[in-house]
Motif scaffolding. Structure first.
Motif, mmCIF file in Angstrom:
data_model
loop_
_atom_site.group_PDB
_atom_site.id
_atom_site.type_symbol
_atom_site.label_atom_id
_atom_site.label_comp_id
_atom_site.label_asym_id
_atom_site.label_seq_id
_atom_site.Cartn_x
_atom_site.Cartn_y
_atom_site.Cartn_z
ATOM 1 N N THR A 78 -48.594 -19.410 28.103
ATOM 2 C CA THR A 78 -47.252 -18.944 28.482
ATOM 3 C C THR A 78 -47.168 -17.428 28.361
ATOM 4 O O THR A 78 -46.661 -16.758 29.269
ATOM 5 C CB THR A 78 -46.176 -19.610 27.600
ATOM 6 O OG1 THR A 78 -46.226 -21.026 27.808
ATOM 7 C CG2 THR A 78 -44.790 -19.100 27.943
ATOM 8 N N PHE A 79 -47.665 -16.868 27.262
ATOM 9 C CA PHE A 79 -47.665 -15.418 27.085
ATOM 10 C C PHE A 79 -48.490 -14.745 28.179
ATOM 11 O O PHE A 79 -48.113 -13.700 28.709
ATOM 12 C CB PHE A 79 -48.209 -15.024 25.710
ATOM 13 C CG PHE A 79 -47.287 -15.363 24.567
ATOM 14 C CD1 PHE A 79 -45.913 -15.253 24.696
ATOM 15 C CD2 PHE A 79 -47.801 -15.783 23.361
ATOM 16 C CE1 PHE A 79 -45.066 -15.564 23.644
ATOM 17 C CE2 PHE A 79 -46.960 -16.088 22.298
ATOM 18 C CZ PHE A 79 -45.592 -15.977 22.441
ATOM 19 N N TYR A 80 -49.613 -15.348 28.523
ATOM 20 C CA TYR A 80 -50.473 -14.804 29.572
ATOM 21 C C TYR A 80 -49.740 -14.781 30.914
ATOM 22 O O TYR A 80 -49.753 -13.775 31.620
ATOM 23 C CB TYR A 80 -51.760 -15.628 29.664
ATOM 24 C CG TYR A 80 -52.684 -15.205 30.774
ATOM 25 C CD1 TYR A 80 -53.500 -14.086 30.621
ATOM 26 C CD2 TYR A 80 -52.755 -15.914 31.964
ATOM 27 C CE1 TYR A 80 -54.363 -13.684 31.630
ATOM 28 C CE2 TYR A 80 -53.611 -15.511 32.981
ATOM 29 C CZ TYR A 80 -54.406 -14.402 32.812
ATOM 30 O OH TYR A 80 -55.249 -14.001 33.813
ATOM 31 N N GLU A 81 -49.089 -15.886 31.243
ATOM 32 C CA GLU A 81 -48.351 -15.968 32.512
ATOM 33 C C GLU A 81 -47.206 -14.956 32.551
ATOM 34 O O GLU A 81 -46.954 -14.340 33.588
ATOM 35 C CB GLU A 81 -47.835 -17.382 32.753
ATOM 36 C CG GLU A 81 -48.924 -18.379 33.097
ATOM 37 C CD GLU A 81 -49.696 -18.018 34.353
ATOM 38 O OE1 GLU A 81 -49.084 -17.569 35.340
ATOM 39 O OE2 GLU A 81 -50.920 -18.175 34.357
ATOM 40 N N GLN A 82 -46.516 -14.783 31.437
ATOM 41 C CA GLN A 82 -45.437 -13.802 31.377
ATOM 42 C C GLN A 82 -45.978 -12.399 31.588
ATOM 43 O O GLN A 82 -45.369 -11.588 32.295
ATOM 44 C CB GLN A 82 -44.701 -13.887 30.036
ATOM 45 C CG GLN A 82 -43.851 -15.123 29.896
ATOM 46 C CD GLN A 82 -43.274 -15.283 28.501
ATOM 47 O OE1 GLN A 82 -43.750 -14.705 27.531
ATOM 48 N NE2 GLN A 82 -42.236 -16.097 28.405
ATOM 49 N N ALA A 83 -47.117 -12.097 31.010
ATOM 50 C CA ALA A 83 -47.736 -10.786 31.184
ATOM 51 C C ALA A 83 -48.163 -10.574 32.635
ATOM 52 O O ALA A 83 -47.994 -9.487 33.192
ATOM 53 C CB ALA A 83 -48.923 -10.621 30.236
ATOM 54 N N ARG A 121 -45.076 -9.828 34.593
ATOM 55 C CA ARG A 121 -44.615 -8.475 34.284
ATOM 56 C C ARG A 121 -45.462 -7.447 35.030
ATOM 57 O O ARG A 121 -44.935 -6.484 35.591
ATOM 58 C CB ARG A 121 -44.668 -8.243 32.774
ATOM 59 C CG ARG A 121 -44.106 -6.931 32.327
ATOM 60 C CD ARG A 121 -43.940 -6.813 30.814
ATOM 61 N NE ARG A 121 -45.153 -7.104 30.063
ATOM 62 C CZ ARG A 121 -45.342 -8.184 29.307
ATOM 63 N NH1 ARG A 121 -44.410 -9.089 29.197
ATOM 64 N NH2 ARG A 121 -46.485 -8.353 28.653
ATOM 65 N N TYR A 155 -56.262 -11.119 26.065
ATOM 66 C CA TYR A 155 -56.121 -12.568 26.168
ATOM 67 C C TYR A 155 -57.405 -13.194 26.718
ATOM 68 O O TYR A 155 -57.906 -14.166 26.176
ATOM 69 C CB TYR A 155 -54.936 -12.945 27.055
ATOM 70 C CG TYR A 155 -54.865 -14.430 27.314
ATOM 71 C CD1 TYR A 155 -54.298 -15.290 26.380
ATOM 72 C CD2 TYR A 155 -55.390 -14.985 28.478
ATOM 73 C CE1 TYR A 155 -54.254 -16.654 26.599
ATOM 74 C CE2 TYR A 155 -55.360 -16.354 28.701
ATOM 75 C CZ TYR A 155 -54.784 -17.176 27.763
ATOM 76 O OH TYR A 155 -54.748 -18.533 27.977
ATOM 77 N N GLU A 176 -53.078 -6.099 27.458
ATOM 78 C CA GLU A 176 -52.678 -7.399 26.910
ATOM 79 C C GLU A 176 -53.419 -8.539 27.621
ATOM 80 O O GLU A 176 -53.920 -9.467 26.976
ATOM 81 C CB GLU A 176 -51.168 -7.557 27.082
ATOM 82 C CG GLU A 176 -50.541 -8.717 26.413
ATOM 83 C CD GLU A 176 -49.035 -8.748 26.617
ATOM 84 O OE1 GLU A 176 -48.493 -9.861 26.670
ATOM 85 O OE2 GLU A 176 -48.402 -7.680 26.738
ATOM 86 N N LYS A 222 -48.919 -22.156 24.243
ATOM 87 C CA LYS A 222 -48.157 -20.959 23.890
ATOM 88 C C LYS A 222 -48.866 -19.709 24.399
ATOM 89 O O LYS A 222 -48.246 -18.839 25.016
ATOM 90 C CB LYS A 222 -47.969 -20.897 22.372
ATOM 91 C CG LYS A 222 -47.153 -19.712 21.902
ATOM 92 C CD LYS A 222 -46.964 -19.723 20.399
ATOM 93 C CE LYS A 222 -48.248 -19.256 19.752
ATOM 94 N NZ LYS A 222 -48.155 -19.041 18.322
ATOM 95 N N GLU A 223 -50.169 -19.637 24.155
ATOM 96 C CA GLU A 223 -50.942 -18.488 24.616
ATOM 97 C C GLU A 223 -50.940 -18.385 26.140
ATOM 98 O O GLU A 223 -50.847 -17.294 26.699
ATOM 99 C CB GLU A 223 -52.376 -18.552 24.090
ATOM 100 C CG GLU A 223 -52.490 -18.329 22.602
ATOM 101 C CD GLU A 223 -52.000 -16.967 22.168
ATOM 102 O OE1 GLU A 223 -52.301 -15.967 22.854
ATOM 103 O OE2 GLU A 223 -51.308 -16.888 21.133
ATOM 104 N N THR A 270 -49.720 -3.731 29.718
ATOM 105 C CA THR A 270 -49.806 -5.116 30.183
ATOM 106 C C THR A 270 -51.228 -5.475 30.575
ATOM 107 O O THR A 270 -51.714 -6.570 30.259
ATOM 108 C CB THR A 270 -48.837 -5.354 31.356
ATOM 109 O OG1 THR A 270 -47.512 -4.979 30.939
ATOM 110 C CG2 THR A 270 -48.841 -6.803 31.784
#
Length: 124
Positions: free
Chosen positions: A67-72, A75, A28, A24, A64-65, A21
């Motif tokens: 959102t992926f960053y926030e999810q990571a 996590r 980003y 990731e 979208k990117e 993570t």
């Protein structure tokens, strides 16, 4: 209750999740810097796209990117919290009832803080 061997295995799994993570998130941030740099070096007077459709596509991709960053990020916080619970001897115990979380649940979601039925109760 979990055995020392099981706890050690979960800790290794969580540490691997943490490394993945963090990598990731690092990727980003690197992509964002490169993207910003490319925009600065285009020689364009304006950052506005020539066609309105391009602007919409660019905005969608950025969201979208993000959102992926926030999810990571979320996590990573969950993984760090689980590692802290291991260090404090609270891993594998529900934060709601104090009862053991089944091993099967922890194998599926090593960051689990509650038993399945407790999560479902909160959603009713």
């Amino acid at each position: 209750m979990l055995s020392e061997k099981q706890i050690k295995e979960f800790k290794q799994q969580l540490e691997e999740m943490k490394r993945d993570t963090e990598e990731e998130l690092k990727d980003y941030r690197k992509e964002q810097k490169e993207s910003d740099y490319q925009k600065d070096n285009t020689g364009e007077i304006s950052s506005v796209a020539d066609h309105p459709g391009n602007l919409g596509t660019d905005q969608f991709e950025q969201e979208k990117e993000l959102t992926f960053y926030e999810q990571a990020r979320e996590r990573l916080m969950e993984v760090n919290d689980a590692l802290k619970r291991i260090e404090e001897g609270r891993f594998g115990v529900s934060e709601k009832s104090g009862e053991p979380i089944p091993v099967e649940r922890l194998e599926a979601i090593p960051t689990a803080r509650f038993k399945v039925d407790e999560v479902e109760e909160g959603q009713s």
